[in-house]
Design a protein around this motif. Structure first.
Motif, mmCIF file in Angstrom:
data_model
loop_
_atom_site.group_PDB
_atom_site.id
_atom_site.type_symbol
_atom_site.label_atom_id
_atom_site.label_comp_id
_atom_site.label_asym_id
_atom_site.label_seq_id
_atom_site.Cartn_x
_atom_site.Cartn_y
_atom_site.Cartn_z
ATOM 1 N N UNK A 18 -31.643 33.453 52.400
ATOM 2 C CA UNK A 18 -30.438 32.701 52.746
ATOM 3 C C UNK A 18 -30.385 31.369 52.009
ATOM 4 N N UNK A 19 -31.536 30.758 51.718
ATOM 5 C CA UNK A 19 -31.560 29.450 51.070
ATOM 6 C C UNK A 19 -31.391 29.518 49.553
ATOM 7 N N UNK A 20 -31.836 30.624 48.921
ATOM 8 C CA UNK A 20 -31.882 30.683 47.461
ATOM 9 C C UNK A 20 -31.051 31.804 46.838
ATOM 10 N N UNK A 21 -30.657 32.792 47.617
ATOM 11 C CA UNK A 21 -30.056 33.990 47.025
ATOM 12 C C UNK A 21 -28.594 34.180 47.403
ATOM 13 N N UNK A 22 -28.278 34.108 48.693
ATOM 14 C CA UNK A 22 -26.924 34.413 49.138
ATOM 15 C C UNK A 22 -26.028 33.170 49.129
ATOM 16 N N UNK A 23 -24.758 33.389 48.803
ATOM 17 C CA UNK A 23 -23.749 32.347 48.965
ATOM 18 C C UNK A 23 -23.496 32.145 50.461
ATOM 19 N N UNK A 24 -22.727 31.127 50.800
ATOM 20 C CA UNK A 24 -22.434 30.870 52.211
ATOM 21 C C UNK A 24 -21.785 32.080 52.876
ATOM 22 N N UNK A 25 -20.842 32.721 52.181
ATOM 23 C CA UNK A 25 -20.196 33.941 52.666
ATOM 24 C C UNK A 25 -20.488 35.059 51.670
ATOM 25 N N UNK A 26 -20.803 36.246 52.194
ATOM 26 C CA UNK A 26 -21.179 37.376 51.351
ATOM 27 C C UNK A 26 -20.387 38.600 51.779
ATOM 28 N N UNK A 27 -19.769 39.266 50.808
ATOM 29 C CA UNK A 27 -19.099 40.536 51.053
ATOM 30 C C UNK A 27 -20.106 41.645 50.767
ATOM 31 N N UNK A 28 -20.397 42.470 51.769
ATOM 32 C CA UNK A 28 -21.392 43.533 51.646
ATOM 33 C C UNK A 28 -20.707 44.897 51.745
ATOM 34 N N UNK A 29 -21.113 45.818 50.882
ATOM 35 C CA UNK A 29 -20.531 47.159 50.902
ATOM 36 C C UNK A 29 -21.641 48.184 50.661
ATOM 37 N N UNK A 30 -22.090 48.799 51.738
ATOM 38 C CA UNK A 30 -23.102 49.851 51.695
ATOM 39 C C UNK A 30 -22.491 51.206 52.035
ATOM 40 N N UNK A 31 -21.158 51.340 51.958
ATOM 41 C CA UNK A 31 -20.508 52.561 52.426
ATOM 42 C C UNK A 31 -20.990 53.802 51.685
#
Length: 150
Positions: A18-31
């Motif tokens: 969460x501190x180094x990789x992801x932006x504040x908001x993340x769109x995830x798609x594992x469909x």
């Protein structure tokens, strides 16, 4: 960026995700891999979700190869780019606590966002992630990952 996400996840370094990789908001798609629907969440919640999903595994190893980044080149009127996209091949080996092994491979499609830190340094963060299944072997239907996503 995606190599860091896999390394942190495999080493169970979820705070760093969460501190180094992801932006504040993340769109995830594992469909394509897990079914369900795409969703938007915070980077902190996504790191916590991966922590919960991977808790059913004794060991995981993700490998990223062939990362292709699409980054607009700045010109005389534009400043440095703030967004980019990338596609990469990925493989994963997941070993459950009862010794069952699931392997899969495919592609990751990433949206990347350039973040300026308080020190003025810039870093790239994942703002969207779409997993595309290429192949799978093992008993995936009973794996901890599927059970956590339901």
């Amino acid at each position: 960026m995606s190599q860091r996400s896999c390394t942190h996840a495999d080493r169970r370094m979820f705070a760093e995700l969460s501190a180094e990789v992801f932006a504040d908001q993340v769109e995830m798609d594992y469909t394509d891999l897990l079914g369900g629907e795409p969703f938007t969440t915070s980077g902190v919640k996504q790191a916590a979700s991966w922590k919960a999903q991977l808790s059913g595994y004794a060991s995981t190893q993700h490998g990223i190869i062939g990362i292709l980044v699409n980054l607009q080149k700045p010109n005389e009127t534009d400043s440095a780019p703030t967004i980019a996209t990338a596609v990469a091949n990925i493989t994963a080996t997941l070993v459950s606590t009862d010794g069952k092994i699931v392997k899969n491979g495919g592609r990751l499609h990433l949206g990347l966002q350039r973040i300026l830190a308080g020190s003025g340094e810039a870093s790239w963060r994942i703002s969207s992630l779409r997993a595309v299944k290429g192949w799978m072997e093992g008993d995936f239907e009973t794996s901890a990952l599927v059970q956590q996503s339901e």
